[in-house]
Write an enzyme that holds these catalytic residues in place. Structure first.
Site, PDB file in Angstrom:
ATOM      1  N   SER A  26       0.836  -1.202  -0.089  1.00  0.00           N
ATOM      2  CA  SER A  26      -0.039   0.096  -0.039  1.00  0.00           C
ATOM      3  C   SER A  26       0.773   1.192  -0.086  1.00  0.00           C
ATOM      4  O   SER A  26       1.871   1.341   0.581  1.00  0.00           O
ATOM      5  CB  SER A  26      -0.849   0.082   1.303  1.00  0.00           C
ATOM      6  OG  SER A  26      -1.303   1.229   1.622  1.00  0.00           O
ATOM      7  N   LYS A  84       1.936  -3.814   6.598  1.00  0.00           N
ATOM      8  CA  LYS A  84       2.619  -3.835   5.263  1.00  0.00           C
ATOM      9  C   LYS A  84       4.180  -3.787   5.235  1.00  0.00           C
ATOM     10  O   LYS A  84       4.643  -4.443   4.394  1.00  0.00           O
ATOM     11  CB  LYS A  84       1.802  -2.667   4.313  1.00  0.00           C
ATOM     12  CG  LYS A  84       0.339  -3.073   4.402  1.00  0.00           C
ATOM     13  CD  LYS A  84      -0.057  -4.299   3.676  1.00  0.00           C
ATOM     14  CE  LYS A  84      -1.527  -4.532   3.316  1.00  0.00           C
ATOM     15  NZ  LYS A  84      -1.825  -5.895   2.799  1.00  0.00           N
ATOM     16  N   TYR A  88      -1.531  -0.847  10.753  1.00  0.00           N
ATOM     17  CA  TYR A  88      -1.995  -1.609   9.410  1.00  0.00           C
ATOM     18  C   TYR A  88      -1.067  -1.533   8.611  1.00  0.00           C
ATOM     19  O   TYR A  88      -0.401  -2.184   7.809  1.00  0.00           O
ATOM     20  CB  TYR A  88      -3.291  -0.792   8.882  1.00  0.00           C
ATOM     21  CG  TYR A  88      -3.469  -1.104   7.525  1.00  0.00           C
ATOM     22  CD1 TYR A  88      -3.615  -2.339   7.144  1.00  0.00           C
ATOM     23  CD2 TYR A  88      -3.283  -0.227   6.463  1.00  0.00           C
ATOM     24  CE1 TYR A  88      -3.962  -2.628   5.472  1.00  0.00           C
ATOM     25  CE2 TYR A  88      -3.468  -0.614   5.193  1.00  0.00           C
ATOM     26  CZ  TYR A  88      -3.651  -1.745   4.685  1.00  0.00           C
ATOM     27  OH  TYR A  88      -3.933  -2.002   3.246  1.00  0.00           O
TER      28      TYR A  88
HETATM   29  P1  NAD Z   1     -11.321  -6.774   1.217  1.00  0.00           P
HETATM   30  O1  NAD Z   1     -11.449  -6.478   2.601  1.00  0.00           O
HETATM   31  O2  NAD Z   1     -12.590  -6.323   0.391  1.00  0.00           O
HETATM   32  O3  NAD Z   1     -10.726  -7.991   0.847  1.00  0.00           O
HETATM   33  C1  NAD Z   1     -10.097  -8.890   1.767  1.00  0.00           C
HETATM   34  C2  NAD Z   1     -10.607 -10.483   1.698  1.00  0.00           C
HETATM   35  O4  NAD Z   1      -9.683 -11.180   2.209  1.00  0.00           O
HETATM   36  C3  NAD Z   1     -11.963 -10.551   2.060  1.00  0.00           C
HETATM   37  O5  NAD Z   1     -12.769 -11.284   1.050  1.00  0.00           O
HETATM   38  C4  NAD Z   1     -11.743 -11.097   3.483  1.00  0.00           C
HETATM   39  O6  NAD Z   1     -13.044 -11.926   3.562  1.00  0.00           O
HETATM   40  C5  NAD Z   1     -10.591 -12.069   3.034  1.00  0.00           C
HETATM   41  N1  NAD Z   1      -9.783 -12.201   4.206  1.00  0.00           N
HETATM   42  C6  NAD Z   1      -9.386 -11.575   5.327  1.00  0.00           C
HETATM   43  N2  NAD Z   1      -8.551 -11.980   6.288  1.00  0.00           N
HETATM   44  C7  NAD Z   1      -8.451 -13.477   5.743  1.00  0.00           C
HETATM   45  C8  NAD Z   1      -7.698 -14.518   6.133  1.00  0.00           C
HETATM   46  N3  NAD Z   1      -6.974 -14.509   7.460  1.00  0.00           N
HETATM   47  N4  NAD Z   1      -7.848 -15.542   5.754  1.00  0.00           N
HETATM   48  C9  NAD Z   1      -8.665 -15.644   4.487  1.00  0.00           C
HETATM   49  N5  NAD Z   1      -9.348 -14.670   4.049  1.00  0.00           N
HETATM   50  C10 NAD Z   1      -9.296 -13.479   4.514  1.00  0.00           C
HETATM   51  O7  NAD Z   1      -9.962  -5.758   1.136  1.00  0.00           O
HETATM   52  P2  NAD Z   1      -9.337  -5.047  -0.278  1.00  0.00           P
HETATM   53  O8  NAD Z   1      -9.820  -3.871  -0.542  1.00  0.00           O
HETATM   54  O9  NAD Z   1      -9.853  -6.194  -1.453  1.00  0.00           O
HETATM   55  O10 NAD Z   1      -7.926  -5.186  -0.235  1.00  0.00           O
HETATM   56  C11 NAD Z   1      -7.042  -6.464  -0.546  1.00  0.00           C
HETATM   57  C12 NAD Z   1      -5.673  -6.322  -0.063  1.00  0.00           C
HETATM   58  O11 NAD Z   1      -5.207  -4.869  -0.751  1.00  0.00           O
HETATM   59  C13 NAD Z   1      -5.444  -6.157   1.341  1.00  0.00           C
HETATM   60  O12 NAD Z   1      -4.406  -6.774   1.665  1.00  0.00           O
HETATM   61  C14 NAD Z   1      -5.369  -4.589   1.685  1.00  0.00           C
HETATM   62  O13 NAD Z   1      -4.631  -4.547   2.934  1.00  0.00           O
HETATM   63  C15 NAD Z   1      -4.287  -4.228   0.401  1.00  0.00           C
HETATM   64  N6  NAD Z   1      -4.750  -2.610   0.086  1.00  0.00           N
HETATM   65  C16 NAD Z   1      -6.126  -2.327  -0.029  1.00  0.00           C
HETATM   66  C17 NAD Z   1      -6.258  -1.012  -0.225  1.00  0.00           C
HETATM   67  C18 NAD Z   1      -7.699  -0.337  -0.508  1.00  0.00           C
HETATM   68  O14 NAD Z   1      -7.878   0.787  -0.247  1.00  0.00           O
HETATM   69  N7  NAD Z   1      -8.653  -1.230  -0.722  1.00  0.00           N
HETATM   70  C19 NAD Z   1      -5.312  -0.197  -0.567  1.00  0.00           C
HETATM   71  C20 NAD Z   1      -3.817  -0.713  -0.399  1.00  0.00           C
HETATM   72  C21 NAD Z   1      -3.933  -2.017  -0.196  1.00  0.00           C
HETATM   73  C1  WQD Z   2      -9.293  10.241   0.887  1.00  0.00           C
HETATM   74  C2  WQD Z   2      -9.632  11.523   1.133  1.00  0.00           C
HETATM   75  C3  WQD Z   2      -9.693  12.188   3.677  1.00  0.00           C
HETATM   76  C4  WQD Z   2     -13.596  10.290   4.003  1.00  0.00           C
HETATM   77  C5  WQD Z   2      -7.011   4.880   3.037  1.00  0.00           C
HETATM   78  C6  WQD Z   2      -5.934   4.250   3.831  1.00  0.00           C
HETATM   79  C7  WQD Z   2      -4.893   3.596   2.958  1.00  0.00           C
HETATM   80  C8  WQD Z   2      -5.404   2.955   1.977  1.00  0.00           C
HETATM   81  C9  WQD Z   2      -6.554   3.709   1.151  1.00  0.00           C
HETATM   82  C10 WQD Z   2      -4.974   0.599   2.272  1.00  0.00           C
HETATM   83  C11 WQD Z   2      -8.694  12.195   2.564  1.00  0.00           C
HETATM   84  C12 WQD Z   2     -11.009  12.664   2.742  1.00  0.00           C
HETATM   85  C13 WQD Z   2     -12.484  10.759   3.314  1.00  0.00           C
HETATM   86  C14 WQD Z   2     -14.726  10.885   4.369  1.00  0.00           C
HETATM   87  C15 WQD Z   2     -13.266  13.011   3.409  1.00  0.00           C
HETATM   88  N1  WQD Z   2      -5.531   1.723   2.278  1.00  0.00           N
HETATM   89  N2  WQD Z   2     -12.285  11.902   3.153  1.00  0.00           N
HETATM   90  N3  WQD Z   2     -14.475  12.520   4.053  1.00  0.00           N
HETATM   91  O1  WQD Z   2      -7.015   7.814   3.855  1.00  0.00           O
HETATM   92  O2  WQD Z   2      -6.061   8.341   1.588  1.00  0.00           O
HETATM   93  O3  WQD Z   2      -6.303   6.041   2.486  1.00  0.00           O
HETATM   94  O4  WQD Z   2      -7.369   3.987   2.072  1.00  0.00           O
HETATM   95  O5  WQD Z   2      -4.044   0.455   2.129  1.00  0.00           O
HETATM   96  O6  WQD Z   2      -3.894   3.066   3.749  1.00  0.00           O
HETATM   97  O7  WQD Z   2      -5.508   5.042   4.957  1.00  0.00           O
HETATM   98  O8  WQD Z   2      -8.490   7.154   1.667  1.00  0.00           O
HETATM   99  O9  WQD Z   2     -10.664   7.388   1.062  1.00  0.00           O
HETATM  100  O10 WQD Z   2     -10.261   7.587   3.562  1.00  0.00           O
HETATM  101  O11 WQD Z   2      -9.646   9.292   2.254  1.00  0.00           O
HETATM  102  O12 WQD Z   2     -13.148  14.121   3.423  1.00  0.00           O
HETATM  103  O13 WQD Z   2     -15.894  10.709   4.771  1.00  0.00           O
HETATM  104  O14 WQD Z   2     -10.947  11.812   1.607  1.00  0.00           O
HETATM  105  O15 WQD Z   2      -9.782  13.066   4.521  1.00  0.00           O
HETATM  106  O16 WQD Z   2      -8.374  13.551   2.302  1.00  0.00           O
HETATM  107  P1  WQD Z   2      -6.966   7.485   2.584  1.00  0.00           P
HETATM  108  P2  WQD Z   2      -9.796   7.893   2.165  1.00  0.00           P
END
Ligand code: NAD
Ligand code: WQD
Length: 337
Positions: free
Chosen positions: A124, A152, A148
């Protein structure tokens, strides 16, 4: 290839499975349903043109993993499974380290034992903390600011150590920026439990009339309109980045660490206006104080992904909003929102 996709029923995983199946790969999904539903597998099959194998289970279950590797020919693993809510990770750090770090270690060990040494890992942009400059390059300093993010960062280091110890590993560490949007069919998307933490799902729920108003967290950032700036990336572009990473690993890259972003920053207000245009609805909002831990601006330098993976994000903010809006209406019909 046959790919084991952990967390494959989740938001990013489900879109990636569709792309894998459409490209002719076989897919086994391992998901414990902690943040997803089993019926997503059927929608993946419909869109992918072939059915994935779905195994309900946990990446922390070593015996189950060994059985999967014994009974199926797995060529590579894409590891999405984990917990991802930043605020929750501050309140429940042990749960996050146990699931994200502990679960991944069990998976990596089982892979090593089975001789499956090709891995794409979900990292991430959070590993950059509050960057000293934008756009963010992969060689910028790393500094996570919450459990979190630290999970990572720890896993990125574990993977680097594994690659250094055994040159057979082929590992891609993909640093996602802000994934948004949904499948253009309207059949797959993100279905957050409870009140969405993230901007796009919150905006979509306001447009649908499920929430009254958006709170914009801060309008005094040093950005063009004072609101936070992010690199929103369409989830289908992101999914395709995983196929590009697998292809690069198959060409022989040992260790890849790349940003998956568009390289463009949009503000909270840019996104609100784009969503109003896509949905034809008004999004009422109030400015409220900054959210603790938020940063002013975060967007990728996507040049390395272009050169190493031959991948660039193609879908624009209008497409991200249009597809989210279509999915939001499906989510209401399915009783998910
Ligand atoms: P998500 O929660 O929609 O998907 C994760 C899936 O993993 C879910 O279906 C959940 O049921 C499953 N899961 C969780 N723990 C588990 C375990 N111990 N064993 C088996 N299954 C398990 O999340 P996402 O948004 O699709 O994110 C996927 C990956 O990408 C995660 O590792 C997350 O940290 C990373 N990521 C997400 C974002 C984002 O903003 N969505 C940003 C950067 C990184
Ligand atoms: C985006 C912008 C908020 C909600 C997060 C995690 C990051 C990654 C992606 C996993 C910011 C603003 C938000 C609201 C708002 N996940 N906002 N009102 O914080 O950039 O990233 O998700 O790895 O680790 O931190 O994403 O969508 O929460 O916020 O004004 O109700 O929107 O302040 O500027 P963020 P976000």
């Amino acid at each position: 290839m046959h790919i084991l996709v952990t967390g494959g029923l989740g938001y990013i995983g489900s879109h990636t499975c569709v792309e894998l199946l459409q490209a002719g790969h076989g897919v086994t999904i391992l998901d414990n349903l902690s943040n997803s539903r089993a019926d997503v597998a059927e929608r993946i099959a419909g869109l992918g043109g072939a059915a994935p194998i779905f195994i309900e289970g946990d990446v922390r279950d070593r015996q189950l993993l060994c059985r999967i590797f014994r009974e199926q020919t797995v060529d590579a693993v894409i590891h999405f499974a984990g917990l991802k809510a930043v605020g929750e990770s501050v309140a429940q750090p042990l749960r996050y380290y146990e699931c994200n770090v502990g679960g991944s270690l069990v998976l990596f060990e089982a892979m090593a034992e089975a001789g499956v040494k090709t891995l794409v890992f979900s990292s991430s942009a959070t590993v950059y903390g509050d960057p000293h400059a934008v756009p963010i390059r992969e060689d910028f300093p790393l500094r996570a600011t919450n459990p979190y993010g630290r999970s990572k960062l720890m896993l990125e280091e574990v993977l680097a150590d594994m690659a250094a110890a055994d040159s057979q590993w082929r590992i891609a560490r993909l640093r996602y920026f802000n994934p948004v949007g949904a499948h253009e069919s309207g059949l797959l998307g993100e279905a957050p439990n409870g009140i969405p933490n993230n901007l796009m799902p919150y905006v979509a729920q306001v447009a649908a009339g499920l929430r009254a108003r958006l709170s914009v967290f801060g309008n005094d950032y040093p950005t063009p309109d004072g609101t936070g700036v992010r690199d929103f990336i369409h989830v289908v572009d992101l999914a395709q980045g995983h196929l590009a990473a697998l292809a690069a690993l198959a060409r022989g890259e040992g260790m890849l660490t790349v940003n998956l972003g568009t390289g463009r920053g949009y503000s909270v207000l840019d996104l609100v206006r784009a969503f109003e245009a896509a949905s034809g609805r008004t999004i009422p909002f109030d400015f409220v104080p900054r959210r603790p831990g938020d940063i002013a601006a975060c967007y990728a330098d996507p040049a390395l992904a272009a050169s190493l993976l031959g991948w660039t994000a193609r879908r624009d903010l209008a497409a991200m909003c249009r597809d989210t809006w279509r999915w939001q209406q499906t989510a209401v019909t399915l009783g998910l929102a």
